[in-house]
Design an enzyme around this catalytic site. Structure first.
Site, PDB file in Angstrom:
ATOM      1  N   ARG A 108       0.850  -1.170   0.000  1.00  0.00           N
ATOM      2  CA  ARG A 108       0.000   0.000   0.000  1.00  0.00           C
ATOM      3  C   ARG A 108       0.889   1.224   0.000  1.00  0.00           C
ATOM      4  O   ARG A 108       1.838   1.294   0.775  1.00  0.00           O
ATOM      5  CB  ARG A 108      -0.857  -0.012   1.271  1.00  0.00           C
ATOM      6  CG  ARG A 108      -2.131   0.753   1.186  1.00  0.00           C
ATOM      7  CD  ARG A 108      -3.128   0.167   2.161  1.00  0.00           C
ATOM      8  NE  ARG A 108      -2.583   0.136   3.507  1.00  0.00           N
ATOM      9  CZ  ARG A 108      -3.051   0.900   4.505  1.00  0.00           C
ATOM     10  NH1 ARG A 108      -4.033   1.737   4.308  1.00  0.00           N
ATOM     11  NH2 ARG A 108      -2.525   0.808   5.705  1.00  0.00           N
ATOM     12  N   SER A 181       6.383  -6.329   7.000  1.00  0.00           N
ATOM     13  CA  SER A 181       5.952  -7.352   7.956  1.00  0.00           C
ATOM     14  C   SER A 181       6.854  -8.585   7.945  1.00  0.00           C
ATOM     15  O   SER A 181       6.592  -9.537   8.649  1.00  0.00           O
ATOM     16  CB  SER A 181       4.505  -7.745   7.692  1.00  0.00           C
ATOM     17  OG  SER A 181       4.392  -8.287   6.413  1.00  0.00           O
ATOM     18  N   ASP A 235       4.742  -2.729  12.158  1.00  0.00           N
ATOM     19  CA  ASP A 235       3.320  -2.364  12.105  1.00  0.00           C
ATOM     20  C   ASP A 235       2.757  -2.100  13.505  1.00  0.00           C
ATOM     21  O   ASP A 235       1.860  -1.268  13.684  1.00  0.00           O
ATOM     22  CB  ASP A 235       2.491  -3.422  11.367  1.00  0.00           C
ATOM     23  CG  ASP A 235       2.590  -4.805  11.977  1.00  0.00           C
ATOM     24  OD1 ASP A 235       3.423  -4.997  12.880  1.00  0.00           O
ATOM     25  OD2 ASP A 235       1.835  -5.691  11.547  1.00  0.00           O
TER      26      ASP A 235
HETATM   27  C1  LIG Z   1       6.821  -6.614  13.289  1.00  0.00           C
HETATM   28  O1  LIG Z   1       5.605  -7.124  13.709  1.00  0.00           O
HETATM   29  C2  LIG Z   1       5.180  -8.270  13.012  1.00  0.00           C
HETATM   30  C3  LIG Z   1       3.812  -8.633  13.509  1.00  0.00           C
HETATM   31  O2  LIG Z   1       3.110  -7.595  14.058  1.00  0.00           O
HETATM   32  C4  LIG Z   1       6.184  -9.390  13.211  1.00  0.00           C
HETATM   33  O3  LIG Z   1       5.772 -10.523  12.488  1.00  0.00           O
HETATM   34  C5  LIG Z   1       7.547  -8.937  12.746  1.00  0.00           C
HETATM   35  O4  LIG Z   1       8.509  -9.910  13.040  1.00  0.00           O
HETATM   36  C6  LIG Z   1       7.925  -7.645  13.439  1.00  0.00           C
HETATM   37  N1  LIG Z   1       9.150  -7.126  12.876  1.00  0.00           N
HETATM   38  C7  LIG Z   1      10.229  -6.871  13.597  1.00  0.00           C
HETATM   39  C8  LIG Z   1      11.271  -6.098  12.945  1.00  0.00           C
HETATM   40  O5  LIG Z   1      10.361  -7.212  14.733  1.00  0.00           O
END
Ligand SMILES: *[C@@H]1O[C@H](CO)[C@@H](O)[C@H](O)[C@H]1NC(C)=O
Ligand SMILES: *[C@@H]1O[C@H](CO)[C@@H](O)[C@H](O)[C@H]1NC(C)=O
Length: 381
Positions: A108, A181, A235
């Site tokens: 997006r 993500s 996110d």
């Molecule tokens: C960010 O959050 C997502 C799920 O909300 C997770 O799968 C992912 O590993 C996270 N990224 C980091 C950089 O920690």
């Protein structure tokens, strides 16, 4: 205080799961000929129950794990990672900003004109772009080139109303916030090393490289517009920042979707905290220490675990891991459904009723909404 809020959020997540079970149960109530299934769901509801004292035990356990994780890196089930975010938006921001959210096989792009405390969000526009299948199996350069191309086409459609108060001369640099993500190891507010490709991507290269650098060089290869990746955030942190923009009391971000996650502003942080890799990170005194919890890994014997959760976990690729996520994430609805069907069939076989057993069919996440009556093959009982 924050820990209390977070604990309340855990309680809410648990209650949401129970509420879903109750809703399904209530739907079933209409099909009174489905006694077998009803008994099963009644038992399920009972096993899922989370009275207040259970929620309190869970909350206390979360708080203990949070403290352990802050005191000692790797000392807890929760990761408690620092996020390098120094401040959160508070509504005073002015100007034109771009964002790119790359999660799953769509991405997006969004532009937003912010007008400060009184005007707030003056105007925003976005576009969702599906990534062609071939690119999911290609190279990282092909993927990021495609993303950069589509981003530039989107910028070209920027109307004059977005340029208000700016003296755009074609050379001015536009700033972009990036949300990804895929699992990444973040090393600063705008660097993140890709740990692996997930969510259907099977790209041979890119692992071990900085995603921001890969996107930045793809955009630099496109001519015409200058755009700079200013920040990379998770996110979960993005969700909290979005809330903080409207209300600066917001100190917690919680994701309850395909999976679950949380982050929060920690006010009692030890002076030095270590990242998982063992590298020391000095959090300057003026920063807002946003801690990313990775709480899908949380597990407590107080969680109301049913045989369905247990079997789902046994059959998963990572038994014993991500217990809380498996009990709350929409990603696992499909398997939950299958395990319940299988149990229903097993019980019917025990009662020599072979009608309508199909334990192998699977559902997508919207299934429960769309087709509750057909669940468990009820029509055929
Ligand atoms: C960010 O959050 C997502 C799920 O909300 C997770 O799968 C992912 O590993 C996270 N990224 C980091 C950089 O920690
Ligand atoms: C899950 O696995 C454990 C250990 O292998 C076993 O004791 C348990 O009965 C299994 N549970 C279910 C519901 O399959």
């Amino acid at each position: 205080m924050t820990q209390m809020l977070l604990s309340t959020a855990v309680a809410c997540a648990t209650v949401a799961a129970v509420a879903a079970a109750v809703m399904v149960w209530q739907k079933f109530h209409k099909h009174s000929h489905c006694d077998q299934a009803l008994v099963l769901l009644y038992e399920f509801r009972h096993a899922c129950a989370t009275p207040l004292y259970v929620l309190r035990h869970i909350s206390e356990h979360v708080a203990l794990e949070m403290q352990a994780g802050l005191n000692q890196p790797g000392g807890s089930q929760l990761m408690m990672l620092p996020t390098f975010i120094e401040k959160l938006p508070n509504g005073c921001e002015k100007g034109l900003f771009y964002a790119l959210d790359l999660s799953g096989t769509n991405f997006r792009v969004l532009r937003c004109l912010l007008g400060g405390p009184n005007a707030r969000v003056i105007k925003q526009e976005y576009e969702v772009v599906a990534i062609p299948r071939a690119l999911l199996l290609g190279t990282s350069e092909e993927l990021f080139d495609f993303i950069a191309q589509r981003l530039i086409s989107f910028i070209k459609l920027e109307g004059p109303e977005f340029q208000r108060g700016h003296n755009w001369n074609g050379h001015q640099i536009r700033e972009l916030g990036l949300t990804i993500s895929f699992p990444i190891c973040q090393t600063s507010h705008n660097t993140g090393i890709l740990i692996k490709w997930t969510e259907g991507f099977k790209i041979a290269d890119g692992v071990g490289k900085d995603v921001v650098a890969m996107l930045q060089s793809a955009m630099d290869r496109q001519k015409g517009f200058q755009i700079r990746v200013a920040v990379l955030i998770n996110d979960t942190v993005g969700t909290m920042a979005g809330g903080h923009y409207w209300n600066d009391d917001v100190m917690v971000g919680v994701i309850l979707g395909t999976n679950t996650n949380a982050c929060y502003v920690e006010c009692n942080l030890p002076e030095d905290i270590q990242t998982k890799s063992g590298k020391m990170v000095n959090i300057p005194f003026y920063t807002l220490p946003v801690i990313y919890m990775e709480w899908g890994r949380f597990w407590s014997s107080h969680l109301p675990r049913t045989y369905i959760d247990e079997q789902l976990d046994n059959e998963s690729v990572n038994p014993g891991d991500r217990g809380f996520e498996k009990m709350t994430g929409a990603m696992y609805l499909d398997q939950t459904d299958r395990v319940v069907r299988a149990e229903d069939c097993a019980q019917r076989l025990r009662h020599s009723d072979h009608a309508g057993c199909s334990a192998s069919s699977s559902i997508h996440c919207g299934y429960l909404e769309e087709n509750r009556a057909g669940w468990l093959g009820c029509d055929r009982c």
